[in-house]
Design a protein around this motif. Structure first.
Motif, PDB file in Angstrom:
ATOM      1  N   MET A 185     -51.533  -0.416  27.935  1.00 24.63           N
ATOM      2  CA  MET A 185     -50.824  -0.742  26.722  1.00 24.63           C
ATOM      3  C   MET A 185     -49.462  -1.303  27.082  1.00 24.63           C
ATOM      4  O   MET A 185     -48.919  -1.014  28.135  1.00 24.63           O
ATOM      5  CB  MET A 185     -50.711   0.490  25.860  1.00 24.63           C
ATOM      6  N   LEU A 186     -48.925  -2.080  26.192  1.00 28.47           N
ATOM      7  CA  LEU A 186     -47.627  -2.691  26.429  1.00 28.47           C
ATOM      8  C   LEU A 186     -46.512  -1.672  26.260  1.00 28.47           C
ATOM      9  O   LEU A 186     -46.623  -0.730  25.474  1.00 28.47           O
ATOM     10  CB  LEU A 186     -47.398  -3.835  25.442  1.00 28.47           C
ATOM     11  N   THR A 187     -45.452  -1.885  27.007  1.00 27.80           N
ATOM     12  CA  THR A 187     -44.262  -1.052  26.897  1.00 27.80           C
ATOM     13  C   THR A 187     -43.072  -1.983  26.759  1.00 27.80           C
ATOM     14  O   THR A 187     -42.838  -2.819  27.639  1.00 27.80           O
ATOM     15  CB  THR A 187     -44.083  -0.174  28.149  1.00 27.80           C
ATOM     16  N   PHE A 188     -42.349  -1.857  25.687  1.00 26.68           N
ATOM     17  CA  PHE A 188     -41.184  -2.701  25.465  1.00 26.68           C
ATOM     18  C   PHE A 188     -39.951  -2.027  26.056  1.00 26.68           C
ATOM     19  O   PHE A 188     -39.791  -0.803  25.985  1.00 26.68           O
ATOM     20  CB  PHE A 188     -41.024  -2.993  23.969  1.00 26.68           C
ATOM     21  N   THR A 189     -39.085  -2.839  26.642  1.00 30.83           N
ATOM     22  CA  THR A 189     -37.927  -2.348  27.383  1.00 30.83           C
ATOM     23  C   THR A 189     -37.068  -1.404  26.557  1.00 30.83           C
ATOM     24  O   THR A 189     -36.668  -0.338  27.039  1.00 30.83           O
ATOM     25  CB  THR A 189     -37.066  -3.534  27.868  1.00 30.83           C
ATOM     26  N   ARG A 190     -36.802  -1.762  25.317  1.00 29.12           N
ATOM     27  CA  ARG A 190     -35.923  -0.913  24.494  1.00 29.12           C
ATOM     28  C   ARG A 190     -36.545   0.467  24.259  1.00 29.12           C
ATOM     29  O   ARG A 190     -35.851   1.475  24.190  1.00 29.12           O
ATOM     30  CB  ARG A 190     -35.575  -1.587  23.176  1.00 29.12           C
ATOM     31  N   ASP A 191     -37.883   0.507  24.130  1.00 28.84           N
ATOM     32  CA  ASP A 191     -38.567   1.783  23.919  1.00 28.84           C
ATOM     33  C   ASP A 191     -38.532   2.633  25.177  1.00 28.84           C
ATOM     34  O   ASP A 191     -38.310   3.845  25.116  1.00 28.84           O
ATOM     35  CB  ASP A 191     -40.009   1.551  23.480  1.00 28.84           C
ATOM     36  N   MET A 192     -38.742   1.995  26.324  1.00 29.41           N
ATOM     37  CA  MET A 192     -38.695   2.732  27.582  1.00 29.41           C
ATOM     38  C   MET A 192     -37.278   3.258  27.835  1.00 29.41           C
ATOM     39  O   MET A 192     -37.107   4.407  28.232  1.00 29.41           O
ATOM     40  CB  MET A 192     -39.136   1.861  28.757  1.00 29.41           C
ATOM     41  N   ALA A 193     -36.279   2.429  27.573  1.00 27.87           N
ATOM     42  CA  ALA A 193     -34.895   2.866  27.754  1.00 27.87           C
ATOM     43  C   ALA A 193     -34.585   4.046  26.834  1.00 27.87           C
ATOM     44  O   ALA A 193     -33.960   5.025  27.261  1.00 27.87           O
ATOM     45  CB  ALA A 193     -33.940   1.711  27.484  1.00 27.87           C
ATOM     46  N   ALA A 194     -35.038   3.980  25.592  1.00 24.79           N
ATOM     47  CA  ALA A 194     -34.808   5.084  24.654  1.00 24.79           C
ATOM     48  C   ALA A 194     -35.473   6.365  25.148  1.00 24.79           C
ATOM     49  O   ALA A 194     -34.889   7.452  25.064  1.00 24.79           O
ATOM     50  CB  ALA A 194     -35.319   4.712  23.265  1.00 24.79           C
ATOM     51  N   ALA A 195     -36.676   6.241  25.688  1.00 27.47           N
ATOM     52  CA  ALA A 195     -37.389   7.416  26.210  1.00 27.47           C
ATOM     53  C   ALA A 195     -36.644   8.011  27.400  1.00 27.47           C
ATOM     54  O   ALA A 195     -36.485   9.237  27.501  1.00 27.47           O
ATOM     55  CB  ALA A 195     -38.816   7.039  26.611  1.00 27.47           C
ATOM     56  N   ILE A 196     -36.190   7.160  28.306  1.00 33.19           N
ATOM     57  CA  ILE A 196     -35.455   7.641  29.488  1.00 33.19           C
ATOM     58  C   ILE A 196     -34.187   8.368  29.068  1.00 33.19           C
ATOM     59  O   ILE A 196     -33.893   9.467  29.552  1.00 33.19           O
ATOM     60  CB  ILE A 196     -35.143   6.470  30.437  1.00 33.19           C
ATOM     61  N   PHE A 197     -33.421   7.764  28.160  1.00 34.79           N
ATOM     62  CA  PHE A 197     -32.182   8.416  27.717  1.00 34.79           C
ATOM     63  C   PHE A 197     -32.470   9.716  26.983  1.00 34.79           C
ATOM     64  O   PHE A 197     -31.724  10.688  27.120  1.00 34.79           O
ATOM     65  CB  PHE A 197     -31.334   7.467  26.861  1.00 34.79           C
ATOM     66  N   HIS A 198     -33.564   9.763  26.232  1.00 32.90           N
ATOM     67  CA  HIS A 198     -33.932  11.011  25.551  1.00 32.90           C
ATOM     68  C   HIS A 198     -34.216  12.109  26.578  1.00 32.90           C
ATOM     69  O   HIS A 198     -33.722  13.232  26.436  1.00 32.90           O
ATOM     70  CB  HIS A 198     -35.147  10.813  24.643  1.00 32.90           C
ATOM     71  N   VAL A 199     -35.015  11.786  27.578  1.00 38.03           N
ATOM     72  CA  VAL A 199     -35.362  12.782  28.612  1.00 38.03           C
ATOM     73  C   VAL A 199     -34.105  13.262  29.325  1.00 38.03           C
ATOM     74  O   VAL A 199     -33.936  14.462  29.570  1.00 38.03           O
ATOM     75  CB  VAL A 199     -36.393  12.180  29.608  1.00 38.03           C
ATOM     76  N   LEU A 200     -33.196  12.347  29.631  1.00 42.53           N
ATOM     77  CA  LEU A 200     -31.953  12.734  30.311  1.00 42.53           C
ATOM     78  C   LEU A 200     -31.040  13.555  29.399  1.00 42.53           C
ATOM     79  O   LEU A 200     -30.515  14.594  29.812  1.00 42.53           O
ATOM     80  CB  LEU A 200     -31.214  11.488  30.812  1.00 42.53           C
ATOM     81  N   ASP A 201     -30.850  13.075  28.168  1.00 41.12           N
ATOM     82  CA  ASP A 201     -29.955  13.768  27.238  1.00 41.12           C
ATOM     83  C   ASP A 201     -30.482  15.142  26.842  1.00 41.12           C
ATOM     84  O   ASP A 201     -29.707  16.077  26.652  1.00 41.12           O
ATOM     85  CB  ASP A 201     -29.731  12.925  25.975  1.00 41.12           C
ATOM     86  N   ALA A 202     -31.801  15.270  26.730  1.00 46.70           N
ATOM     87  CA  ALA A 202     -32.403  16.542  26.329  1.00 46.70           C
ATOM     88  C   ALA A 202     -32.508  17.521  27.496  1.00 46.70           C
ATOM     89  O   ALA A 202     -32.921  18.662  27.300  1.00 46.70           O
ATOM     90  CB  ALA A 202     -33.790  16.298  25.725  1.00 46.70           C
ATOM     91  N   LYS A 203     -32.152  17.026  28.695  1.00 47.90           N
ATOM     92  CA  LYS A 203     -32.221  17.859  29.902  1.00 47.90           C
ATOM     93  C   LYS A 203     -33.603  18.500  30.040  1.00 47.90           C
ATOM     94  O   LYS A 203     -33.740  19.700  30.266  1.00 47.90           O
ATOM     95  CB  LYS A 203     -31.113  18.898  29.907  1.00 47.90           C
ATOM     96  N   THR A 204     -34.623  17.667  29.881  1.00 46.00           N
ATOM     97  CA  THR A 204     -35.998  18.138  29.998  1.00 46.00           C
ATOM     98  C   THR A 204     -36.294  18.521  31.446  1.00 46.00           C
ATOM     99  O   THR A 204     -35.591  18.103  32.360  1.00 46.00           O
ATOM    100  CB  THR A 204     -36.985  17.053  29.540  1.00 46.00           C
ATOM    101  N   PRO A 205     -37.321  19.322  31.670  1.00 44.62           N
ATOM    102  CA  PRO A 205     -37.665  19.727  33.039  1.00 44.62           C
ATOM    103  C   PRO A 205     -37.953  18.513  33.927  1.00 44.62           C
ATOM    104  O   PRO A 205     -38.489  17.499  33.461  1.00 44.62           O
ATOM    105  CB  PRO A 205     -38.928  20.571  32.868  1.00 44.62           C
ATOM    106  N   TYR A 206     -37.594  18.637  35.191  1.00 39.81           N
ATOM    107  CA  TYR A 206     -37.847  17.594  36.169  1.00 39.81           C
ATOM    108  C   TYR A 206     -39.349  17.341  36.267  1.00 39.81           C
ATOM    109  O   TYR A 206     -40.146  18.263  36.157  1.00 39.81           O
ATOM    110  CB  TYR A 206     -37.299  18.026  37.533  1.00 39.81           C
ATOM    111  N   GLY A 207     -39.747  16.081  36.464  1.00 41.37           N
ATOM    112  CA  GLY A 207     -41.158  15.769  36.649  1.00 41.37           C
ATOM    113  C   GLY A 207     -41.475  14.344  36.284  1.00 41.37           C
ATOM    114  O   GLY A 207     -40.578  13.533  36.042  1.00 41.37           O
ATOM    115  N   THR A 208     -42.723  14.051  36.254  1.00 42.84           N
ATOM    116  CA  THR A 208     -43.202  12.710  35.929  1.00 42.84           C
ATOM    117  C   THR A 208     -43.615  12.669  34.460  1.00 42.84           C
ATOM    118  O   THR A 208     -44.392  13.504  34.006  1.00 42.84           O
ATOM    119  CB  THR A 208     -44.409  12.349  36.817  1.00 42.84           C
TER     120      THR A 208
END
Length: 105
Positions: free
Chosen positions: A1-24
């Motif tokens: 499936m396609l992944t748009f840059t803005r969506d991927m960036a939003a997901a990355i920042f969410h994971v970082l800001d939410a301090k989610t557990p380390y992993g893939t």
């Protein structure tokens, strides 16, 4: 499936800001799982109405005439988004995002 840059960036920042557990974390557009030829057909249909000219080719056939070594590819490579979703982020549907992107062109 396609992944748009803005969506991927939003997901990355969410994971970082939410301090989610380390992993893939799988990160790709949500929605129906489609082949690359299905995606190409959707793009060609939306862009100029000739998606019917897209011809599916298997990975084996695509690389059959390759001169050198080929990196193995899975037959089915859809990503599991459940870990990202359990972290509180939902990726937008790739087909809706594609439609919006093509409207902007």
């Amino acid at each position: 499936m396609l992944t748009f840059t803005r969506d991927m960036a939003a997901a990355i920042f969410h994971v970082l800001d939410a301090k989610t557990p380390y992993g893939t974390y799988g990160c790709t557009g949500s929605g129906a799982v489609k082949s690359w030829s299905d995606i190409a057909r959707a793009v060609f249909d939306a862009a100029n109405g000739n998606g019917g000219k897209v011809v599916p080719v298997s990975t084996a056939d695509y690389y059959a005439s390759a001169a050198g070594p080929i990196a193995p590819r899975p037959g089915h490579s859809a990503l599991d988004l459940s870990k990202l979703e359990s972290a509180g982020f939902h990726m937008p549907d790739w087909e809706e995002e594609l439609g919006e992107y093509l409207k902007m062109l």
